[in-house]
Design a protein around this motif. Sequence first.
Motif, PDB file in Angstrom:
ATOM      1  N   GLN A  64      22.025  46.064  81.209  1.00 18.62           N
ATOM      2  CA  GLN A  64      22.021  45.443  79.886  1.00 18.62           C
ATOM      3  C   GLN A  64      23.168  46.007  79.055  1.00 18.62           C
ATOM      4  OE1 GLN A  64      18.529  46.039  77.514  1.00 18.62           O
ATOM      5  NE2 GLN A  64      18.952  44.231  76.297  1.00 18.62           N
ATOM      6  N   GLY A  65      23.996  45.131  78.517  1.00 20.98           N
ATOM      7  CA  GLY A  65      25.082  45.539  77.643  1.00 20.98           C
ATOM      8  C   GLY A  65      26.264  46.154  78.372  1.00 20.98           C
ATOM      9  N   ARG A  66      26.486  45.763  79.617  1.00 19.23           N
ATOM     10  CA  ARG A  66      27.594  46.341  80.391  1.00 19.23           C
ATOM     11  C   ARG A  66      28.931  46.026  79.716  1.00 19.23           C
ATOM     12  NH1 ARG A  66      26.846  43.968  84.983  1.00 19.23           N
ATOM     13  NH2 ARG A  66      28.509  42.443  84.829  1.00 19.23           N
ATOM     14  N   ILE A  67      29.762  47.035  79.575  1.00 17.19           N
ATOM     15  CA  ILE A  67      31.088  46.896  78.959  1.00 17.19           C
ATOM     16  C   ILE A  67      32.079  46.637  80.081  1.00 17.19           C
ATOM     17  CG2 ILE A  67      32.849  48.008  77.550  1.00 17.19           C
ATOM     18  CD1 ILE A  67      30.562  49.789  76.435  1.00 17.19           C
ATOM     19  N   ALA A 108      22.260  59.913  66.985  1.00 18.50           N
ATOM     20  CA  ALA A 108      23.440  59.117  67.346  1.00 18.50           C
ATOM     21  C   ALA A 108      23.246  58.477  68.714  1.00 18.50           C
ATOM     22  CB  ALA A 108      24.687  59.993  67.342  1.00 18.50           C
ATOM     23  N   ARG A 109      22.714  59.245  69.676  1.00 16.54           N
ATOM     24  CA  ARG A 109      22.455  58.682  71.008  1.00 16.54           C
ATOM     25  C   ARG A 109      21.466  57.519  70.917  1.00 16.54           C
ATOM     26  NH1 ARG A 109      21.762  64.289  72.245  1.00 16.54           N
ATOM     27  NH2 ARG A 109      23.726  65.098  73.034  1.00 16.54           N
ATOM     28  N   TYR A 110      20.410  57.723  70.141  1.00 11.96           N
ATOM     29  CA  TYR A 110      19.394  56.693  69.964  1.00 11.96           C
ATOM     30  C   TYR A 110      20.008  55.449  69.318  1.00 11.96           C
ATOM     31  CZ  TYR A 110      15.252  54.290  68.244  1.00 11.96           C
ATOM     32  OH  TYR A 110      14.306  53.347  67.962  1.00 11.96           O
ATOM     33  N   TYR A 111      20.838  55.640  68.311  1.00 10.70           N
ATOM     34  CA  TYR A 111      21.473  54.529  67.605  1.00 10.70           C
ATOM     35  C   TYR A 111      22.360  53.721  68.552  1.00 10.70           C
ATOM     36  CZ  TYR A 111      24.621  52.054  64.445  1.00 10.70           C
ATOM     37  OH  TYR A 111      25.361  51.092  63.816  1.00 10.70           O
ATOM     38  N   VAL A 112      23.145  54.397  69.396  1.00 11.38           N
ATOM     39  CA  VAL A 112      24.037  53.690  70.320  1.00 11.38           C
ATOM     40  C   VAL A 112      23.215  52.890  71.325  1.00 11.38           C
ATOM     41  CG1 VAL A 112      25.774  53.979  72.129  1.00 11.38           C
ATOM     42  CG2 VAL A 112      25.933  55.313  70.030  1.00 11.38           C
ATOM     43  N   ARG A 113      22.155  53.487  71.871  1.00 10.69           N
ATOM     44  CA  ARG A 113      21.313  52.772  72.843  1.00 10.69           C
ATOM     45  C   ARG A 113      20.647  51.560  72.197  1.00 10.69           C
ATOM     46  NH1 ARG A 113      19.382  58.270  74.363  1.00 10.69           N
ATOM     47  NH2 ARG A 113      20.794  58.912  76.012  1.00 10.69           N
ATOM     48  N   LYS A 114      20.165  51.743  70.979  1.00  6.94           N
ATOM     49  CA  LYS A 114      19.516  50.638  70.276  1.00  6.94           C
ATOM     50  C   LYS A 114      20.527  49.527  69.980  1.00  6.94           C
ATOM     51  CE  LYS A 114      16.658  49.678  66.253  1.00  6.94           C
ATOM     52  NZ  LYS A 114      16.094  50.187  65.023  1.00  6.94           N
ATOM     53  N   TYR A 115      21.735  49.907  69.582  1.00  4.56           N
ATOM     54  CA  TYR A 115      22.780  48.929  69.294  1.00  4.56           C
ATOM     55  C   TYR A 115      23.124  48.129  70.550  1.00  4.56           C
ATOM     56  CZ  TYR A 115      27.154  46.905  67.695  1.00  4.56           C
ATOM     57  OH  TYR A 115      28.147  46.024  67.365  1.00  4.56           O
ATOM     58  N   MET A 116      23.265  48.806  71.671  1.00  8.53           N
ATOM     59  CA  MET A 116      23.648  48.135  72.908  1.00  8.53           C
ATOM     60  C   MET A 116      22.516  47.281  73.465  1.00  8.53           C
ATOM     61  SD  MET A 116      26.782  48.720  73.225  1.00  8.53           S
ATOM     62  CE  MET A 116      27.110  48.065  74.844  1.00  8.53           C
ATOM     63  N   SER A 117      21.283  47.571  73.074  1.00  6.40           N
ATOM     64  CA  SER A 117      20.157  46.778  73.568  1.00  6.40           C
ATOM     65  C   SER A 117      20.149  45.368  72.974  1.00  6.40           C
ATOM     66  CB  SER A 117      18.839  47.485  73.262  1.00  6.40           C
ATOM     67  OG  SER A 117      18.555  47.442  71.882  1.00  6.40           O
ATOM     68  N   ARG A 118      20.941  45.119  71.957  1.00  5.87           N
ATOM     69  CA  ARG A 118      21.030  43.787  71.345  1.00  5.87           C
ATOM     70  C   ARG A 118      21.731  42.779  72.239  1.00  5.87           C
ATOM     71  NH1 ARG A 118      23.636  44.757  65.480  1.00  5.87           N
ATOM     72  NH2 ARG A 118      22.862  46.855  65.189  1.00  5.87           N
ATOM     73  N   TYR A 119      22.527  43.285  73.168  1.00  7.04           N
ATOM     74  CA  TYR A 119      23.358  42.413  73.985  1.00  7.04           C
ATOM     75  C   TYR A 119      22.649  42.065  75.282  1.00  7.04           C
ATOM     76  CZ  TYR A 119      26.865  43.599  70.613  1.00  7.04           C
ATOM     77  OH  TYR A 119      27.536  43.745  69.443  1.00  7.04           O
ATOM     78  N   GLY A 124      29.568  41.461  74.671  1.00  3.84           N
ATOM     79  CA  GLY A 124      30.578  40.618  74.058  1.00  3.84           C
ATOM     80  C   GLY A 124      30.762  41.113  72.639  1.00  3.84           C
ATOM     81  N   GLN A 125      31.896  40.866  72.017  1.00  8.75           N
ATOM     82  CA  GLN A 125      32.162  41.392  70.678  1.00  8.75           C
ATOM     83  C   GLN A 125      31.117  40.940  69.664  1.00  8.75           C
ATOM     84  OE1 GLN A 125      35.046  43.040  69.112  1.00  8.75           O
ATOM     85  NE2 GLN A 125      35.890  43.685  71.058  1.00  8.75           N
ATOM     86  N   GLU A 126      30.545  39.758  69.842  1.00  5.02           N
ATOM     87  CA  GLU A 126      29.519  39.258  68.930  1.00  5.02           C
ATOM     88  C   GLU A 126      28.161  39.317  69.622  1.00  5.02           C
ATOM     89  OE1 GLU A 126      29.882  38.322  65.716  1.00  5.02           O
ATOM     90  OE2 GLU A 126      31.931  39.022  65.930  1.00  5.02           O
ATOM     91  N   PRO A 127      27.147  39.902  68.978  1.00  2.19           N
ATOM     92  CA  PRO A 127      25.822  39.965  69.598  1.00  2.19           C
ATOM     93  C   PRO A 127      25.149  38.596  69.598  1.00  2.19           C
ATOM     94  CG  PRO A 127      25.702  40.797  67.389  1.00  2.19           C
ATOM     95  CD  PRO A 127      27.165  40.521  67.673  1.00  2.19           C
ATOM     96  N   LEU A 128      24.223  38.431  70.514  1.00  2.00           N
ATOM     97  CA  LEU A 128      23.421  37.216  70.516  1.00  2.00           C
ATOM     98  C   LEU A 128      22.488  37.266  69.325  1.00  2.00           C
ATOM     99  CD1 LEU A 128      22.520  37.051  74.304  1.00  2.00           C
ATOM    100  CD2 LEU A 128      24.180  35.662  73.079  1.00  2.00           C
ATOM    101  N   PRO A 129      22.175  36.130  68.734  1.00  3.44           N
ATOM    102  CA  PRO A 129      21.261  36.149  67.584  1.00  3.44           C
ATOM    103  C   PRO A 129      19.877  36.624  68.023  1.00  3.44           C
ATOM    104  CG  PRO A 129      22.059  33.920  68.036  1.00  3.44           C
ATOM    105  CD  PRO A 129      22.675  34.815  69.038  1.00  3.44           C
TER     106      PRO A 129
END
Length: 151
Positions: A64-67, A108-119, A124-129
């Motif tokens: 999930q959220g692979r860059i 900070a680790r938690y925030y990054v994981r939570k942010y990446m879970s949106r994708y 992609g530069q824009e998250p899915l709604p």
Amino acid sequence: MDPKRAPSAGSSSSAAAPARVRPTTAAADTSSEGVKKIKDKFLVHMSAVVVSVLNNYLKPTCKQGRITSTDDFKHLAKKLTHHVLLKELRNVKKVEELLPSEPVKHKARYYVRKYMSRYGEVYGQEPLPDEAEFGGARTAGSAEPPAEDAA
């Protein structure tokens, strides 16, 4: 000739005016440099934390959220590091209290994981709604809800 008038006549020249402004500007720059150094030091520590978490999203096994590009990785690292700084600045009373402690790194680790879970599967530069925001799953390209027939 009054000696008090002689300096005022010379002070109207353009060379004397900037000399009066510089000392007050230099004093302000000196105090803000200390604040800037504290923020920069915090950013260096937090960028290492953010990059270490984001490295997991570069792996091909990431589900999930692979860059997929280094430009996306750099964009995310910078964006998330600055977001962490802004969030921590809201939590401290003075900038001098801004320290990269273990609880801050954990947040900070938690925030990054939570942010990446949106994708989805790939970042992609824009998250899915969010599905809850629109009342159901949608594609990223649809900007408006489907029109209902009034007939």
